[in-house]
Every structure is written in structure tokens, then in C-alpha cells.
Design an enzyme around this catalytic site. Structure first.
Site, PDB file in Angstrom:
ATOM      1  NE  ARG A 186      38.936  40.295  42.304  1.00  0.00           N
ATOM      2  CZ  ARG A 186      39.817  41.131  42.820  1.00  0.00           C
ATOM      3  NH1 ARG A 186      41.045  41.159  42.384  1.00  0.00           N
ATOM      4  NH2 ARG A 186      39.470  41.958  43.779  1.00  0.00           N
ATOM      5  CG  ASN A 207      37.502  42.239  39.737  1.00  0.00           C
ATOM      6  OD1 ASN A 207      36.860  41.205  39.650  1.00  0.00           O
ATOM      7  ND2 ASN A 207      37.538  42.971  40.840  1.00  0.00           N
TER       8      ASN A 207
END
Length: 108
Positions: free
Chosen positions: A36, A54
């Protein structure tokens, strides 16, 4: 008579910028490897807006918005991710939305 594309003040043709919005679902070893935060950094470099997060199933989800070439470049990056990641599958689908900046969202 052939219609000419509009020209800017300098006489150069104005080419419209095509914007894309795409939804991505990335699976493999993509959590706990900096995926990320790496995507946030690459998106900033490319000028892509949207978000990444996520998911409970171990995948990563993202929405990308921006110039078509920049979005395609970020999708190409997403196919491999950061060095510690292993991408097994990347699903890309059309999406809608307007975003400011690119952020990591809380887990879903």
C-alpha cells in the site's frame, strides 16, 4: 475541407487528455510487504488520484483515477508491486469517482 483540431495560444494542436478510473483487486503476498505505501508513493510520482486498502481476505483493493497513460503505468506497477510482494492475480475493472490525492485507507 478537413476540420483541424483546436490550437492553443502557441498554435500547437490541443490534444484532449483521456482520464480513466479503474478498480483493482490484487491477490498474492501483498499484505505486510509495504504494498500500500509503495503504491501511494508511485501514484504520487505519476499524478494518479484514488485510494488503496487491505482487505480481510488478504488481497489489496485500489481505485485509480487520472490520465490514461499514468493509470496504465500504475496498473503495470501493480502487476509486480514492491520487491517483497508476489502478485498472483490482478483484476482490473472500470469504475467511477472523483478523488483528490492518493491515500491508504483503513482496512476493509
Amino acid at each position: 475541407m478537413t476540420e483541424q483540431p483546436p490550437a492553443g495560444e502557441d498554435g500547437a494542436a490541443i490534444v484532449p487528455i483521456v482520464h480513466l478510473v479503474r478498480h483493482l483487486r490484487i491477490s498474492g503476498r501483498v499484505q505486510g510487504v509495504g504494498y500500500r505505501m509503495s503504491m501511494v508513493a508511485v501514484a504520487a510520482q505519476l499524478g494518479v488520484r484514488g485510494w488503496v486498502r487491505n482487505c480481510r481476505d488478504g488481497s489489496v483493493e485500489a481505485v485509480l483515477q487520472g490520465d490514461a497513460a499514468a493509470v496504465e503505468d500504475l496498473i503495470a506497477w501493480a502487476r509486480r508491486g514492491p520487491p517483497q510482494a508476489r502478485v498472483d492475480n490482478l483484476a482490473v475493472n472500470p469504475h467511477t469517482g472523483e478523488f483528490i490525492g492518493f491515500a491508504a485507507r483503513p482496512d476493509a
